[in-house]
Scaffold this motif. Sequence first.
Motif, mmCIF file in Angstrom:
data_model
loop_
_atom_site.group_PDB
_atom_site.id
_atom_site.type_symbol
_atom_site.label_atom_id
_atom_site.label_comp_id
_atom_site.label_asym_id
_atom_site.label_seq_id
_atom_site.Cartn_x
_atom_site.Cartn_y
_atom_site.Cartn_z
ATOM 1 N N GLN A 133 0.837 -1.196 0.000
ATOM 2 C CA GLN A 133 0.000 0.000 0.000
ATOM 3 C C GLN A 133 0.869 1.242 0.000
ATOM 4 O O GLN A 133 1.765 1.390 0.832
ATOM 5 C CB GLN A 133 -0.917 0.005 1.225
ATOM 6 N N MET A 134 0.602 2.145 -0.935
ATOM 7 C CA MET A 134 1.407 3.361 -1.070
ATOM 8 C C MET A 134 0.659 4.624 -0.659
ATOM 9 O O MET A 134 1.263 5.672 -0.496
ATOM 10 C CB MET A 134 1.887 3.510 -2.526
ATOM 11 N N GLY A 166 -12.500 -4.592 -1.716
ATOM 12 C CA GLY A 166 -11.733 -5.108 -2.849
ATOM 13 C C GLY A 166 -10.293 -5.386 -2.484
ATOM 14 O O GLY A 166 -9.711 -6.404 -2.904
ATOM 15 N N ASP A 167 -9.693 -4.507 -1.680
ATOM 16 C CA ASP A 167 -8.305 -4.710 -1.249
ATOM 17 C C ASP A 167 -8.171 -5.977 -0.407
ATOM 18 O O ASP A 167 -7.195 -6.728 -0.542
ATOM 19 C CB ASP A 167 -7.814 -3.504 -0.440
ATOM 20 N N GLN A 168 -9.146 -6.212 0.471
ATOM 21 C CA GLN A 168 -9.080 -7.411 1.314
ATOM 22 C C GLN A 168 -9.261 -8.682 0.487
ATOM 23 O O GLN A 168 -8.578 -9.691 0.717
ATOM 24 C CB GLN A 168 -10.147 -7.332 2.420
ATOM 25 N N THR A 198 1.535 -3.343 -10.395
ATOM 26 C CA THR A 198 1.852 -2.023 -10.950
ATOM 27 C C THR A 198 2.960 -1.405 -10.104
ATOM 28 O O THR A 198 2.952 -1.541 -8.872
ATOM 29 C CB THR A 198 0.619 -1.094 -10.952
ATOM 30 N N PRO A 199 3.925 -0.735 -10.718
ATOM 31 C CA PRO A 199 5.044 -0.174 -9.955
ATOM 32 C C PRO A 199 4.686 1.097 -9.203
ATOM 33 O O PRO A 199 5.462 1.567 -8.367
ATOM 34 C CB PRO A 199 6.088 0.114 -11.043
#
Length: 293
Positions: free
Chosen positions: A212-213, A234-236, A261-262
Amino acid sequence: MRALVISGGGSKGAFAGGIAHHLIHDAKRNYDLFLGTSTGSLLVTHLAAGALEEIREAFTNVNQSSIFSNNPFIIRQKGKANRIKINHFNVLKNFLRGKKTFGESQNLRDLIGRQITPSLFELVKKQDREVIICVSNFTLNKVEYKALSDCSYTDFLDWIWISCNYVPFMSLVIKDRNEYADGGFGCIIAIEEALRRGATEVDAIMLSTEVQMLNRMRSRNAFDLLLSTLDFMGDQITQDNLKVGNLLALQNEVKLQTFFTPRVLTTQSLVFNKEEMELWWQEGRDYAASLLT
Protein backbone atom coordinates in the motif's frame (compact mmCIF):
# COMPACT_ATOMS: atom_id res chain seq x y z
CA MET A 1 -0.14 -25.94 -19.07
CA ARG A 2 0.52 -22.20 -18.87
CA ALA A 3 -2.14 -19.74 -17.73
CA LEU A 4 -2.45 -15.96 -17.97
CA VAL A 5 -4.62 -14.46 -15.23
CA ILE A 6 -5.70 -10.79 -15.26
CA SER A 7 -7.33 -9.06 -12.31
CA GLY A 8 -10.04 -6.45 -12.13
CA GLY A 9 -9.15 -2.77 -12.05
CA GLY A 10 -11.38 -0.65 -14.28
CA SER A 11 -9.49 1.75 -16.54
CA LYS A 12 -6.18 0.39 -15.19
CA GLY A 13 -6.84 -2.61 -17.43
CA ALA A 14 -4.88 -0.72 -20.08
CA PHE A 15 -1.72 -1.34 -18.04
CA ALA A 16 -2.53 -5.06 -17.88
CA GLY A 17 -3.04 -5.04 -21.62
CA GLY A 18 0.44 -3.62 -22.07
CA ILE A 19 2.01 -6.29 -19.87
CA ALA A 20 0.14 -9.05 -21.72
CA HIS A 21 1.17 -7.49 -25.04
CA HIS A 22 4.83 -7.86 -24.07
CA LEU A 23 4.43 -11.37 -22.67
CA ILE A 24 2.68 -12.68 -25.79
CA HIS A 25 4.26 -10.65 -28.60
CA ASP A 26 7.75 -9.79 -27.36
CA ALA A 27 8.54 -12.56 -24.84
CA LYS A 28 6.76 -15.17 -27.04
CA ARG A 29 4.98 -16.82 -24.14
CA ASN A 30 2.26 -19.21 -25.28
CA TYR A 31 -0.73 -19.69 -23.01
CA ASP A 32 -3.25 -22.50 -22.89
CA LEU A 33 -5.58 -20.84 -20.42
CA PHE A 34 -6.75 -17.21 -20.13
CA LEU A 35 -8.69 -16.08 -17.05
CA GLY A 36 -10.15 -12.60 -16.58
CA THR A 37 -12.11 -10.83 -13.88
CA SER A 38 -13.93 -7.54 -14.49
CA THR A 39 -11.70 -5.40 -16.74
CA GLY A 40 -9.50 -8.49 -17.26
CA SER A 41 -12.45 -10.24 -18.90
CA LEU A 42 -12.50 -7.53 -21.59
CA LEU A 43 -8.94 -8.44 -22.60
CA VAL A 44 -8.69 -12.21 -22.53
CA THR A 45 -10.66 -13.16 -25.67
CA HIS A 46 -8.55 -10.98 -27.96
CA LEU A 47 -5.37 -12.09 -26.19
CA ALA A 48 -6.30 -15.74 -26.76
CA ALA A 49 -6.86 -14.97 -30.46
CA GLY A 50 -3.55 -13.10 -30.73
CA ALA A 51 -5.44 -9.94 -31.76
CA LEU A 52 -3.13 -7.66 -29.79
CA GLU A 53 -3.33 -4.49 -31.86
CA GLU A 54 -7.10 -4.81 -32.15
CA ILE A 55 -7.61 -4.94 -28.38
CA ARG A 56 -5.07 -2.18 -27.79
CA GLU A 57 -6.95 0.08 -30.20
CA ALA A 58 -10.32 -0.78 -28.68
CA PHE A 59 -9.28 -0.58 -25.05
CA THR A 60 -7.45 2.74 -25.27
CA ASN A 61 -10.30 4.50 -27.07
CA VAL A 62 -13.11 4.11 -24.55
CA ASN A 63 -14.59 6.97 -22.55
CA GLN A 64 -17.47 7.42 -20.12
CA SER A 65 -20.09 7.37 -22.86
CA SER A 66 -18.63 4.10 -24.21
CA ILE A 67 -19.44 2.49 -20.87
CA PHE A 68 -22.52 4.16 -19.40
CA SER A 69 -25.97 4.41 -20.94
CA ASN A 70 -26.91 6.34 -17.81
CA ASN A 71 -23.84 7.84 -16.17
CA PRO A 72 -24.16 8.27 -12.37
CA PHE A 73 -21.08 10.51 -12.23
CA ILE A 74 -20.24 14.12 -12.93
CA ILE A 75 -16.52 14.41 -13.65
CA ARG A 76 -14.80 17.79 -13.62
CA GLN A 77 -11.12 18.33 -14.19
CA LYS A 78 -9.36 20.54 -11.67
CA GLY A 79 -5.79 21.03 -12.81
CA LYS A 80 -4.47 17.53 -13.51
CA ALA A 81 -6.90 15.86 -11.12
CA ASN A 82 -10.46 14.71 -11.67
CA ARG A 83 -13.20 15.59 -9.20
CA ILE A 84 -16.07 13.11 -9.18
CA LYS A 85 -19.55 13.90 -7.93
CA ILE A 86 -22.79 12.00 -8.03
CA ASN A 87 -25.15 12.98 -10.84
CA HIS A 88 -28.34 13.25 -8.79
CA PHE A 89 -30.54 13.78 -11.82
CA ASN A 90 -29.36 10.61 -13.57
CA VAL A 91 -29.55 8.59 -10.36
CA LEU A 92 -33.11 9.76 -9.71
CA LYS A 93 -34.01 8.99 -13.32
CA ASN A 94 -32.71 5.44 -12.87
CA PHE A 95 -34.73 4.90 -9.70
CA LEU A 96 -37.89 6.25 -11.34
CA ARG A 97 -37.39 3.66 -14.08
CA GLY A 98 -37.50 0.97 -11.42
CA LYS A 99 -33.76 0.18 -11.56
CA LYS A 100 -31.80 -0.94 -8.51
CA THR A 101 -28.53 0.79 -9.35
CA PHE A 102 -27.32 4.39 -9.62
CA GLY A 103 -26.29 4.01 -13.25
CA GLU A 104 -26.62 1.69 -16.25
CA SER A 105 -23.93 0.21 -18.52
CA GLN A 106 -25.83 -1.04 -21.56
CA ASN A 107 -23.39 0.89 -23.76
CA LEU A 108 -20.60 -1.40 -22.55
CA ARG A 109 -22.61 -4.47 -23.58
CA ASP A 110 -23.05 -2.94 -27.04
CA LEU A 111 -19.33 -2.16 -27.23
CA ILE A 112 -18.40 -5.74 -26.31
CA GLY A 113 -20.65 -6.99 -29.11
CA ARG A 114 -18.91 -4.76 -31.64
CA GLN A 115 -15.40 -5.73 -30.55
CA ILE A 116 -15.88 -9.48 -30.07
CA THR A 117 -17.39 -10.53 -33.37
CA PRO A 118 -18.88 -13.97 -34.09
CA SER A 119 -15.84 -14.78 -36.24
CA LEU A 120 -13.42 -13.91 -33.40
CA PHE A 121 -15.48 -16.02 -30.99
CA GLU A 122 -15.42 -19.00 -33.37
CA LEU A 123 -11.68 -18.58 -33.98
CA VAL A 124 -10.92 -18.87 -30.26
CA LYS A 125 -13.40 -21.72 -29.84
CA LYS A 126 -11.60 -23.78 -32.50
CA GLN A 127 -8.19 -23.26 -30.89
CA ASP A 128 -6.73 -25.53 -28.25
CA ARG A 129 -7.07 -22.73 -25.68
CA GLU A 130 -9.64 -21.89 -23.05
CA VAL A 131 -10.97 -18.51 -21.93
CA ILE A 132 -12.56 -18.24 -18.49
CA ILE A 133 -14.68 -15.34 -17.20
CA CYS A 134 -15.29 -14.78 -13.49
CA VAL A 135 -18.73 -13.52 -12.35
CA SER A 136 -20.48 -13.04 -9.00
CA ASN A 137 -23.85 -14.73 -8.51
CA PHE A 138 -25.62 -12.65 -5.84
CA THR A 139 -28.67 -14.92 -5.76
CA LEU A 140 -26.74 -18.11 -5.01
CA ASN A 141 -24.04 -16.22 -3.08
CA LYS A 142 -21.12 -17.72 -4.98
CA VAL A 143 -18.45 -17.03 -7.58
CA GLU A 144 -18.90 -18.71 -10.95
CA TYR A 145 -16.44 -19.28 -13.80
CA LYS A 146 -17.79 -19.32 -17.36
CA ALA A 147 -15.75 -21.06 -20.05
CA LEU A 148 -15.95 -19.89 -23.65
CA SER A 149 -16.10 -23.50 -24.83
CA ASP A 150 -19.33 -24.04 -22.87
CA CYS A 151 -21.10 -20.89 -24.07
CA SER A 152 -23.03 -19.67 -27.05
CA TYR A 153 -21.80 -16.44 -28.61
CA THR A 154 -24.50 -14.28 -27.01
CA ASP A 155 -24.16 -15.87 -23.59
CA PHE A 156 -20.39 -15.42 -23.60
CA LEU A 157 -20.72 -11.70 -24.35
CA ASP A 158 -23.25 -11.42 -21.53
CA TRP A 159 -20.84 -13.02 -19.07
CA ILE A 160 -18.06 -10.62 -20.03
CA TRP A 161 -20.42 -7.68 -19.55
CA ILE A 162 -21.63 -9.04 -16.23
CA SER A 163 -18.07 -9.57 -15.02
CA CYS A 164 -17.42 -5.84 -15.52
CA ASN A 165 -20.61 -4.50 -13.92
CA TYR A 166 -19.42 -2.77 -10.77
CA VAL A 167 -22.70 -2.30 -8.95
CA PRO A 168 -24.29 -0.10 -7.69
CA PHE A 169 -22.78 2.21 -10.33
CA MET A 170 -23.34 -0.13 -13.28
CA SER A 171 -26.08 -2.55 -14.32
CA LEU A 172 -27.29 -5.39 -12.14
CA VAL A 173 -28.05 -8.19 -14.59
CA ILE A 174 -30.65 -10.92 -14.20
CA LYS A 175 -29.62 -14.01 -16.15
CA ASP A 176 -30.88 -17.55 -15.72
CA ARG A 177 -33.21 -16.11 -13.04
CA ASN A 178 -30.22 -15.07 -10.90
CA GLU A 179 -28.80 -11.63 -10.11
CA TYR A 180 -25.23 -11.22 -11.33
CA ALA A 181 -22.56 -8.53 -11.02
CA ASP A 182 -18.83 -7.84 -11.19
CA GLY A 183 -16.68 -10.92 -10.67
CA GLY A 184 -14.38 -8.88 -8.45
CA PHE A 185 -16.90 -8.93 -5.61
CA GLY A 186 -15.95 -12.56 -5.10
CA CYS A 187 -12.55 -13.08 -6.77
CA ILE A 188 -10.33 -10.32 -8.12
CA ILE A 189 -7.44 -12.47 -9.35
CA ALA A 190 -8.38 -16.06 -10.27
CA ILE A 191 -5.07 -17.80 -9.58
CA GLU A 192 -6.79 -20.54 -7.58
CA GLU A 193 -9.13 -21.32 -10.48
CA ALA A 194 -6.18 -21.50 -12.89
CA LEU A 195 -4.52 -24.08 -10.63
CA ARG A 196 -7.77 -26.01 -10.24
CA ARG A 197 -7.94 -26.29 -14.03
CA GLY A 198 -4.46 -27.81 -14.19
CA ALA A 199 -2.10 -24.90 -14.81
CA THR A 200 1.54 -25.71 -14.05
CA GLU A 201 2.83 -22.22 -14.88
CA VAL A 202 0.89 -19.04 -14.12
CA ASP A 203 1.52 -15.41 -15.04
CA ALA A 204 -0.79 -13.23 -12.94
CA ILE A 205 -1.27 -9.52 -13.70
CA MET A 206 -2.43 -7.66 -10.60
CA LEU A 207 -3.68 -4.10 -11.12
CA SER A 208 -2.50 -2.75 -7.80
CA THR A 209 0.83 -2.08 -6.13
CA GLU A 210 2.50 -4.86 -4.15
CA VAL A 211 2.42 -2.77 -0.97
CA GLN A 212 0.00 0.00 0.00
CA MET A 213 1.41 3.36 -1.07
CA LEU A 214 -1.47 5.70 -0.21
CA ASN A 215 -3.75 6.30 2.73
CA ARG A 216 -7.34 7.14 1.86
CA MET A 217 -8.68 10.62 2.40
CA ARG A 218 -11.55 11.08 4.82
CA SER A 219 -14.95 10.64 3.23
CA ARG A 220 -16.66 13.95 2.43
CA ASN A 221 -20.14 12.52 1.91
CA ALA A 222 -22.13 9.28 1.61
CA PHE A 223 -20.93 8.80 -1.98
CA ASP A 224 -17.27 8.98 -0.93
CA LEU A 225 -17.97 6.61 1.93
CA LEU A 226 -19.55 4.05 -0.41
CA LEU A 227 -16.56 4.19 -2.76
CA SER A 228 -14.13 3.84 0.16
CA THR A 229 -16.08 0.88 1.50
CA LEU A 230 -16.04 -0.92 -1.85
CA ASP A 231 -12.32 -0.15 -2.32
CA PHE A 232 -11.54 -1.49 1.16
CA MET A 233 -13.46 -4.70 0.52
CA GLY A 234 -11.73 -5.11 -2.85
CA ASP A 235 -8.31 -4.71 -1.25
CA GLN A 236 -9.08 -7.41 1.31
CA ILE A 237 -10.37 -9.81 -1.36
CA THR A 238 -7.21 -9.16 -3.37
CA GLN A 239 -4.96 -10.00 -0.44
CA ASP A 240 -6.90 -13.19 0.27
CA ASN A 241 -6.75 -14.23 -3.40
CA LEU A 242 -2.99 -13.67 -3.52
CA LYS A 243 -2.31 -15.52 -0.27
CA VAL A 244 -4.36 -18.55 -1.32
CA GLY A 245 -2.87 -18.48 -4.82
CA ASN A 246 0.70 -18.33 -3.55
CA LEU A 247 0.15 -21.10 -1.00
CA LEU A 248 -1.48 -23.40 -3.54
CA ALA A 249 1.25 -22.70 -6.10
CA LEU A 250 3.91 -23.56 -3.52
CA GLN A 251 2.05 -26.70 -2.42
CA ASN A 252 1.60 -27.93 -6.01
CA GLU A 253 5.05 -26.83 -7.23
CA VAL A 254 3.53 -24.43 -9.75
CA LYS A 255 5.68 -21.65 -11.16
CA LEU A 256 3.81 -18.43 -10.35
CA GLN A 257 4.98 -15.00 -11.51
CA THR A 258 2.91 -12.02 -10.37
CA PHE A 259 3.14 -8.62 -12.05
CA PHE A 260 2.08 -5.66 -9.89
CA THR A 261 1.85 -2.02 -10.95
CA PRO A 262 5.04 -0.17 -9.96
CA ARG A 263 3.06 2.89 -8.86
CA VAL A 264 -0.47 3.99 -8.12
CA LEU A 265 -1.90 4.58 -11.58
CA THR A 266 -5.15 6.13 -10.38
CA THR A 267 -7.54 6.11 -7.44
CA GLN A 268 -10.46 6.67 -9.84
CA SER A 269 -10.65 3.48 -11.88
CA LEU A 270 -14.18 4.25 -13.09
CA VAL A 271 -12.87 7.28 -14.99
CA PHE A 272 -11.88 6.32 -18.55
CA ASN A 273 -9.44 8.82 -20.04
CA LYS A 274 -8.16 8.00 -23.54
CA GLU A 275 -4.81 9.78 -23.17
CA GLU A 276 -4.03 8.19 -19.81
CA MET A 277 -4.98 4.72 -20.99
CA GLU A 278 -2.79 4.97 -24.08
CA LEU A 279 0.13 5.90 -21.82
CA TRP A 280 -0.64 3.07 -19.39
CA TRP A 281 -0.69 0.48 -22.16
CA GLN A 282 2.79 1.47 -23.30
CA GLU A 283 3.98 1.83 -19.72
CA GLY A 284 2.77 -1.69 -18.95
CA ARG A 285 4.56 -3.07 -21.99
CA ASP A 286 7.79 -1.28 -21.07
CA TYR A 287 7.53 -2.32 -17.43
CA ALA A 288 7.14 -6.01 -18.32
CA ALA A 289 10.14 -5.74 -20.62
CA SER A 290 12.24 -4.27 -17.80
CA LEU A 291 11.29 -7.12 -15.45
CA LEU A 292 12.05 -9.88 -17.93
CA THR A 293 15.42 -8.63 -19.19
